[in-house]
Design a protein around this motif. Structure first.
Motif, PDB file in Angstrom:
ATOM      1  N   ALA A 184       0.365  -0.937  -0.127  1.00 30.69           N
ATOM      2  CA  ALA A 184       0.247   0.453  -0.299  1.00 30.69           C
ATOM      3  C   ALA A 184       1.069   1.407  -0.663  1.00 30.69           C
ATOM      4  CB  ALA A 184      -0.841   0.095   1.437  1.00 30.69           C
ATOM      5  N   LYS A 185       1.922   0.979   0.753  1.00 27.16           N
ATOM      6  CA  LYS A 185       2.737   2.529   1.234  1.00 27.16           C
ATOM      7  C   LYS A 185       4.068   2.528  -0.172  1.00 27.16           C
ATOM      8  CE  LYS A 185       3.904   2.092   6.044  1.00 27.16           C
ATOM      9  NZ  LYS A 185       5.567   1.504   6.850  1.00 27.16           N
ATOM     10  N   LEU A 186       3.799   1.301  -0.946  1.00 24.18           N
ATOM     11  CA  LEU A 186       4.257   1.932  -2.349  1.00 24.18           C
ATOM     12  C   LEU A 186       3.308   2.696  -3.799  1.00 24.18           C
ATOM     13  CD1 LEU A 186       6.842  -1.629  -2.839  1.00 24.18           C
ATOM     14  CD2 LEU A 186       7.565   0.464  -2.414  1.00 24.18           C
ATOM     15  N   PHE A 187       2.237   2.013  -3.948  1.00 24.87           N
ATOM     16  CA  PHE A 187       1.161   2.721  -4.627  1.00 24.87           C
ATOM     17  C   PHE A 187       1.131   3.939  -4.085  1.00 24.87           C
ATOM     18  CE2 PHE A 187      -0.204  -2.038  -5.437  1.00 24.87           C
ATOM     19  CZ  PHE A 187       0.239  -2.226  -6.460  1.00 24.87           C
ATOM     20  N   ILE A 188       1.272   4.440  -3.147  1.00 23.41           N
ATOM     21  CA  ILE A 188       0.765   5.733  -1.979  1.00 23.41           C
ATOM     22  C   ILE A 188       2.303   6.227  -2.876  1.00 23.41           C
ATOM     23  CG2 ILE A 188       0.537   7.483  -0.373  1.00 23.41           C
ATOM     24  CD1 ILE A 188      -0.857   4.723   0.640  1.00 23.41           C
ATOM     25  N   THR A 189       3.489   6.009  -2.437  1.00 20.13           N
ATOM     26  CA  THR A 189       4.267   6.808  -3.120  1.00 20.13           C
ATOM     27  C   THR A 189       4.686   6.670  -4.673  1.00 20.13           C
ATOM     28  OG1 THR A 189       5.816   5.167  -2.600  1.00 20.13           O
ATOM     29  CG2 THR A 189       5.444   6.176  -1.073  1.00 20.13           C
ATOM     30  N   GLN A 190       3.796   5.833  -5.418  1.00 15.79           N
ATOM     31  CA  GLN A 190       4.185   5.707  -6.934  1.00 15.79           C
ATOM     32  C   GLN A 190       3.127   7.049  -7.274  1.00 15.79           C
ATOM     33  OE1 GLN A 190       3.194   2.846  -8.958  1.00 15.79           O
ATOM     34  NE2 GLN A 190       3.682   3.032 -10.606  1.00 15.79           N
ATOM     35  N   ALA A 191       1.600   6.660  -6.443  1.00 21.04           N
ATOM     36  CA  ALA A 191       1.282   7.947  -6.712  1.00 21.04           C
ATOM     37  C   ALA A 191       1.443   9.485  -6.877  1.00 21.04           C
ATOM     38  CB  ALA A 191      -0.692   7.851  -6.596  1.00 21.04           C
ATOM     39  N   LEU A 192       2.224   9.747  -5.771  1.00 25.43           N
ATOM     40  CA  LEU A 192       2.335  11.317  -5.126  1.00 25.43           C
ATOM     41  C   LEU A 192       3.893  11.589  -5.760  1.00 25.43           C
ATOM     42  CD1 LEU A 192       2.502  10.542  -0.968  1.00 25.43           C
ATOM     43  CD2 LEU A 192       1.277  11.866  -2.773  1.00 25.43           C
ATOM     44  N   GLN A 193       4.313  10.850  -6.688  1.00 25.48           N
ATOM     45  CA  GLN A 193       5.314  10.561  -7.434  1.00 25.48           C
ATOM     46  C   GLN A 193       5.303  11.040  -8.564  1.00 25.48           C
ATOM     47  OE1 GLN A 193       8.725  10.973  -6.258  1.00 25.48           O
ATOM     48  NE2 GLN A 193       9.715  11.603  -9.046  1.00 25.48           N
ATOM     49  N   ASN A 194       3.736  10.553  -9.245  1.00 25.16           N
ATOM     50  CA  ASN A 194       3.325  10.609 -10.565  1.00 25.16           C
ATOM     51  C   ASN A 194       3.231  11.550 -10.646  1.00 25.16           C
ATOM     52  OD1 ASN A 194       4.621   8.213 -11.680  1.00 25.16           O
ATOM     53  ND2 ASN A 194       2.558   6.914 -11.193  1.00 25.16           N
ATOM     54  N   ALA A 195       1.878  12.144  -9.416  1.00 21.39           N
ATOM     55  CA  ALA A 195       1.500  13.566  -9.396  1.00 21.39           C
ATOM     56  C   ALA A 195       2.770  14.330  -9.471  1.00 21.39           C
ATOM     57  CB  ALA A 195       1.223  13.742  -7.939  1.00 21.39           C
ATOM     58  N   LYS A 196       3.444  14.611  -9.013  1.00 15.21           N
ATOM     59  CA  LYS A 196       5.157  15.730  -8.538  1.00 15.21           C
ATOM     60  C   LYS A 196       5.721  15.483  -9.672  1.00 15.21           C
ATOM     61  CE  LYS A 196       9.595  16.840  -6.549  1.00 15.21           C
ATOM     62  NZ  LYS A 196      10.399  15.803  -5.275  1.00 15.21           N
ATOM     63  N   GLU A 197       5.772  14.850 -10.400  1.00 15.04           N
ATOM     64  CA  GLU A 197       5.799  14.828 -12.331  1.00 15.04           C
ATOM     65  C   GLU A 197       5.273  15.700 -12.778  1.00 15.04           C
ATOM     66  OE1 GLU A 197       7.059  10.543 -13.262  1.00 15.04           O
ATOM     67  OE2 GLU A 197       9.031  10.236 -11.629  1.00 15.04           O
ATOM     68  N   GLN A 198       4.326  15.707 -12.783  1.00 11.10           N
ATOM     69  CA  GLN A 198       3.146  16.097 -13.996  1.00 11.10           C
ATOM     70  C   GLN A 198       3.550  17.555 -13.688  1.00 11.10           C
ATOM     71  OE1 GLN A 198      -0.839  13.890 -13.300  1.00 11.10           O
ATOM     72  NE2 GLN A 198       0.057  12.313 -14.209  1.00 11.10           N
ATOM     73  N   ASN A 199       2.918  17.856 -11.962  1.00 13.44           N
ATOM     74  CA  ASN A 199       3.108  18.536 -11.303  1.00 13.44           C
ATOM     75  C   ASN A 199       4.363  19.895 -11.841  1.00 13.44           C
ATOM     76  OD1 ASN A 199       0.972  19.142 -10.810  1.00 13.44           O
ATOM     77  ND2 ASN A 199       1.392  18.429  -8.508  1.00 13.44           N
ATOM     78  N   SER A 200       5.894  18.990 -12.201  1.00 17.61           N
ATOM     79  CA  SER A 200       7.144  19.685 -12.128  1.00 17.61           C
ATOM     80  C   SER A 200       6.988  20.434 -14.232  1.00 17.61           C
ATOM     81  CB  SER A 200       8.181  18.915 -11.829  1.00 17.61           C
ATOM     82  OG  SER A 200       7.580  17.667 -12.160  1.00 17.61           O
ATOM     83  N   SER A 201       6.283  18.593 -15.073  1.00 12.09           N
ATOM     84  CA  SER A 201       6.278  18.917 -16.157  1.00 12.09           C
ATOM     85  C   SER A 201       6.004  20.437 -16.799  1.00 12.09           C
ATOM     86  CB  SER A 201       5.996  18.192 -16.521  1.00 12.09           C
ATOM     87  OG  SER A 201       4.654  17.643 -16.249  1.00 12.09           O
ATOM     88  N   PRO A 202       6.422  21.086 -17.564  1.00 14.03           N
ATOM     89  CA  PRO A 202       5.725  22.638 -18.375  1.00 14.03           C
ATOM     90  C   PRO A 202       4.426  22.231 -19.038  1.00 14.03           C
ATOM     91  CG  PRO A 202       7.925  21.791 -19.325  1.00 14.03           C
ATOM     92  CD  PRO A 202       7.570  20.604 -18.370  1.00 14.03           C
TER      93      PRO A 202
END
Length: 337
Positions: A319-337
Motif C-alpha cells: 500500500a505504501k509503494l502504491f501511495i508513493t508511486q501516485a505521489l511521485q507521478n503527481a509530482k512529475e506531472q506538476n513539475s512538467s511544463p
C-alpha cells in the motif's frame, strides 16, 4: 510400509504441547547468535533449547549454540552433554526440550529441518523447533515461531515411503506437515520495570513515518524467493507429468502385447499347436520408479509460508509503494511544463 497392511488410526492433532513460553534471556541469546552468524558468514545458526514442561506448556528458560560444522575436532553430542552438565552445576535448567534455527525471509522448510525435528520429536516427545527470522526482525518486527511435526508427518517419515499413494493414505500434505505452537515471551517483574522506564526515555513519534519504506527490501526478498520456489515446483510438476506419461505409454504397450500374444495363442490352438510359454510381464515391462513427492510437498509448504508472510507482513508495504508511486507521478506531472 505405508502402502501395505491394515489401515492404522493416526490422531489428527498433536495435543502434547499447547503453548511455548520463552524467557527474555533465552530470546536475547537466540537473537544475538542468529544475527552474529547472519552478518559474519551468512551461515544458518542453530542451537539447543533448555527448559521444563509444565502441564501442556513448554517453558524455555535457556539455550546455547551448537558448535560450527567446520570444527571437526569437536563432537557435537559430547559438546551438548558437557554444556548441560555445566549448566546443571550452576543450578540452571538443563533438560533438552528442542532446538532453534535462524531463517532468512522465512526460508526454513527443508529436508534437513524435517529430519532433525523427526529425530528430536521421536526421542523427546515435547520438543519443538523455534525459527527466528533475521531479515524480518531487523526491520523492527520480531519473528519468533515454534513448530512441531504432526502425527501424520511422523508416521510418514517413519515409514519412509513418499509415493503419492502412501501420502494419500496417511492424508499428509504441506498444510498438515507442521503445526505452529503459540509463543509468548515472559520477563521477570524487574525486567518489566526496567523496560517501562526505558520506554519513557524514548521520544514519541510525531507521525512522520507513515510512509516509511524500510520494509520494502523484505518484501522484495520474499517475492524473489517466492518466484524461485514456484519455478522449483513447476519443474517438479513437469517431472511428475513425464512419469505419468511414461506409465500410461507402458500400460498401452503392455495391453497391445497381451492382445497380440492372445491372438497368436488362438491361432496356434486352431492349428493344433501348443500355446506359447508363459512369460513374466514384469520383466518385459519393468515399472518406472515413482518420483518421491516429499521435496515437492516441502516446496509447496514453503510457497504457502511465503504467501502468508507477504499477506500479513508486506500488505502495508504494498500500500505504501502504491501511495508513493501516485505521489511521485503527481509530482512529475506538476513539475512538467
Amino acid at each position: 510400509m505405508a502402502a501395505r497392511g491394515t489401515t492404522r488410526r493416526i490422531p489428527e492433532k498433536d495435543s502434547t504441547i499447547a503453548c511455548v513460553q520463552c524467557d527474555g534471556l533465552a530470546v536475547m541469546k537466540m537473537v544475538k547468535h542468529c544475527h552474529e552468524e547472519s552478518t559474519s558468514n551468512m551461515d544458518v545458526a542453530q542451537g539447543a533449547l533448555l527448559g521444563l514442561v509444565v502441564d501442556d506448556c513448554l517453558e524455555i528458560t535457556n539455550c546455547f549454540p551448537f558448535p560450527k560444522q567446520q570444527d571437526e575436532s569437536m563432537d557435537e553430542d559430547e559438546y551438548q552433554l558437557a554444556m548441560m552438565r555445566r549448566l546443571r552445576r550452576v543450578n540452571v535448567d538443563h533438560f533438552h526440550v528442542g532446538w532453534y534455527q535462524s531463517a532468512d525471509v522465512g526460508n526454513f522448510l527443508s529436508l534437513p529441518l524435517l529430519e532433525s525435528q523427526y529425530h528430536y520429536q521421536t526421542s523427546i516427545e515435547e520438543s519443538v523447533v523455534v525459527i527466528y527470522d533475521t531479515q524480518k526482525s531487523s526491520r523492527g518486527f520480531l519473528s519468533l515461531k515454534a513448530y512441531r511435526l504432526t502425527p501424520q508427518a511422523i508416521e510418514m517419515y517413519k515409514d519412509g515411503e513418499f509415493t503419492p499413494e502412501a501420502l494419500l493414505k496417511l492424508k499428509v500434505g504441506y498444510e498438515n506437515l507442521f503445526v505452529e505452537v503459540p509463543v509468548t515471551i515472559k520477563n521477570s517483574a524487574l525486567t518489566n520495570i526496567m523496560m517501562s522506564e526505558l520506554a519513557e526515555l524514548i521520544p514519541e513519534e510525531e507521525g512522520s513515518k507513515f510512509l516509511d519504506l524500510g520494509t520494502a527490501s523484505v518484501l522484495e526478498g520474499q517475492l524473489r524467493c517466492l518466484m524461485d520456489r514456484v519455478d522449483e515446483l513447476n519443474q517438479e510438476a513437469i517431472k511428475f507429468n513425464r512419469y505419468q506419461q511414461l506409465v500410461s505409454r507402458q500400460q498401452q504397450d503392455k495391453h497391445r502385447y497381451l492382445q497380440k500374444r492372445a491372438q497368436e495363442n488362438a491361432s496356434r490352438v486352431a492349428k493344433d499347436e501348443p500355446p506359447l510359454p508363459e512369460e513374466d510381464i514384469t520383466k518385459l515391462f519393468r515399472p518406472h520408479p515413482v518420483p518421491p513427492r516429499l521435496q515437492p510437498m516441502l516446496t509447496a509448504g514453503q510457497i504457502n509460508t511465503y504467501s502468508q508472510h507477504i499477506s500479513q507482513f508486506c500488505s502495508q508495504s504494498l500500500a505504501k509503494l502504491f501511495i508513493t508511486q501516485a505521489l511521485q507521478n503527481a509530482k512529475e506531472q506538476n513539475s512538467s511544463p
